[in-house]
Each structure stands twice: as C-alpha cells, then as structure tokens.
Scaffold this motif. Structure first.
Motif, mmCIF file in Angstrom:
data_model
loop_
_atom_site.group_PDB
_atom_site.id
_atom_site.type_symbol
_atom_site.label_atom_id
_atom_site.label_comp_id
_atom_site.label_asym_id
_atom_site.label_seq_id
_atom_site.Cartn_x
_atom_site.Cartn_y
_atom_site.Cartn_z
ATOM 1 N N SER A 18 30.480 3.729 18.676
ATOM 2 C CA SER A 18 30.556 2.932 17.458
ATOM 3 C C SER A 18 29.337 3.214 16.613
ATOM 4 O O SER A 18 28.248 3.435 17.120
ATOM 5 C CB SER A 18 30.621 1.445 17.789
ATOM 6 O OG SER A 18 31.827 1.145 18.428
ATOM 7 N N ILE A 50 29.500 10.374 10.890
ATOM 8 C CA ILE A 50 30.903 10.436 10.469
ATOM 9 C C ILE A 50 31.465 11.832 10.710
ATOM 10 O O ILE A 50 32.548 11.990 11.264
ATOM 11 C CB ILE A 50 31.031 10.029 8.984
ATOM 12 C CG1 ILE A 50 30.763 8.531 8.835
ATOM 13 C CG2 ILE A 50 32.395 10.406 8.421
ATOM 14 C CD1 ILE A 50 30.531 8.075 7.409
ATOM 15 N N ASN A 53 31.486 12.850 14.699
ATOM 16 C CA ASN A 53 32.478 12.131 15.492
ATOM 17 C C ASN A 53 33.863 12.113 14.854
ATOM 18 O O ASN A 53 34.756 11.462 15.377
ATOM 19 C CB ASN A 53 31.999 10.691 15.737
ATOM 20 C CG ASN A 53 30.769 10.666 16.597
ATOM 21 O OD1 ASN A 53 30.803 11.050 17.756
ATOM 22 N ND2 ASN A 53 29.655 10.245 16.023
ATOM 23 N N THR A 55 35.084 10.637 12.213
ATOM 24 C CA THR A 55 35.447 9.243 12.016
ATOM 25 C C THR A 55 36.141 9.077 10.673
ATOM 26 O O THR A 55 35.532 9.304 9.630
ATOM 27 C CB THR A 55 34.186 8.350 12.082
ATOM 28 O OG1 THR A 55 33.505 8.628 13.306
ATOM 29 C CG2 THR A 55 34.550 6.893 12.015
ATOM 30 N N GLY A 119 37.769 4.327 11.860
ATOM 31 C CA GLY A 119 37.729 4.691 13.263
ATOM 32 C C GLY A 119 38.170 6.127 13.434
ATOM 33 O O GLY A 119 38.552 6.790 12.481
ATOM 34 N N GLY A 120 38.113 6.586 14.661
ATOM 35 C CA GLY A 120 38.478 7.966 14.917
ATOM 36 C C GLY A 120 39.159 8.111 16.255
ATOM 37 O O GLY A 120 39.515 7.134 16.907
ATOM 38 N N ALA A 124 36.282 5.872 18.518
ATOM 39 C CA ALA A 124 35.102 5.767 17.655
ATOM 40 C C ALA A 124 35.373 4.760 16.544
ATOM 41 O O ALA A 124 36.474 4.691 16.013
ATOM 42 C CB ALA A 124 34.756 7.123 17.061
ATOM 43 N N ARG A 125 34.394 3.960 16.214
ATOM 44 C CA ARG A 125 34.522 2.934 15.176
ATOM 45 C C ARG A 125 33.371 3.054 14.196
ATOM 46 O O ARG A 125 32.271 3.449 14.553
ATOM 47 C CB ARG A 125 34.480 1.531 15.791
ATOM 48 C CG ARG A 125 35.657 1.230 16.650
ATOM 49 C CD ARG A 125 36.811 0.736 15.777
ATOM 50 N NE ARG A 125 38.024 0.647 16.543
ATOM 51 C CZ ARG A 125 39.128 1.331 16.274
ATOM 52 N NH1 ARG A 125 39.180 2.144 15.264
ATOM 53 N NH2 ARG A 125 40.196 1.198 17.001
ATOM 54 N N LEU A 126 33.659 2.685 12.951
ATOM 55 C CA LEU A 126 32.627 2.658 11.917
ATOM 56 C C LEU A 126 32.765 1.376 11.128
ATOM 57 O O LEU A 126 33.872 1.020 10.692
ATOM 58 C CB LEU A 126 32.759 3.860 10.977
ATOM 59 C CG LEU A 126 31.753 3.895 9.826
ATOM 60 C CD1 LEU A 126 30.362 4.226 10.352
ATOM 61 C CD2 LEU A 126 32.172 4.875 8.771
#
Length: 139
Positions: A18, A50, A53, A55, A119-120, A124-126
């Motif tokens: 994250s 970003i 990952n 994202t 997210g990805g 993965a989170r943003l």
C-alpha cells in the motif's frame, strides 16, 4: 512443513503493498469552455511507487465535506496516460498529475477537493490526502 509452502507463496503475492501519496498542491485551469484540467502535484517518489507497482488510480473530485458526489478523472503524467506506466519521472522533486473533465461538472462542486485513489494487481493500494482545489485563470 513442506505442505505449507504452496499456501505461503500465493499469500506473498496477494498481500500486495500500500502506498500513501501526499498531494502537495492542487488547482484547476479552464482549458476551454467545454473542458477543465485539474493539476495535482505529488512527489517524484510517489510517482515512482505508482509506476513500479503498476498502480491504477484516478484523480477523484469530491466535495471537501466528504458528502455528495465523487467524480473520477483519468490521470496523465508527462502527457502520457498514467495507466500505461510509460511516463518518465524526470530528476525533479514534484510531479504534476493532470486529469481533464467537463467544465460544467467540475464547476458544479460547491467546495471542491481532490484526492488520488486506486489499486493494482496483487492487492496494491493507493490513497492520498484530500486537498482543496484552487481555481486559476489562464492569462
């Protein structure tokens, strides 16, 4: 012991990572009567997170109160779609993320704020802080 290994590997991939991007500044410029551009400045490190990952995220327009409608905008970095992950991160400290949308929608917000959300793959989170949007006039 060996029967646990097949379960451990997927857990490592699905746990993801994250990131919390910090918006340093945000403003809107009316680029034409139909469209406006929202500029969001983040650190080069956040932009690298970003890209590294992969994202996917949006520039999300909201009311600062947190109530009401949300309007996601597709982000561009360096003139390229952020979701293609082919943007360059020059040797700078701040990267400009730009989202464009219909002027009438953006002007419909009484007290506009922006944030980044997404997210990805592999979890993965943003998320970012919410920042008030200032309005700049073209000269």
């Amino acid at each position: 012991m060996l029967n646990r290994i097949p379960f451990a590997i997927p857990v490592l991939f699905l746990s993801g990572c994250s990131g919390t991007a910090t918006i340093k500044n945000a403003w809107m410029v009316e680029s034409s009567k139909e469209n406006s551009s929202i500029h969001v400045e983040i650190s080069a490190n956040d932009a690298a997170f970003i890209k590294r990952n992969q994202t996917y995220f949006s520039v999300v327009l909201t009311e600062c109160s947190g109530k009401g409608k949300r309007f996601p905008l597709e982000p561009m970095i360096g003139g390229k779609r952020a979701s293609d992950f082919e943007f360059d991160i020059p040797n700078v400290t701040v990267v400009d993320v730009i989202g464009s949308g219909p002027s009438w929608v953006i002007k419909g917000y009484h007290d506009p704020c922006v944030k980044l959300e997404g997210g990805g793959y592999f979890g993965a989170r943003l998320k970012s802080n919410q920042t008030p949007l200032t309005i700049r006039k073209l000269r």
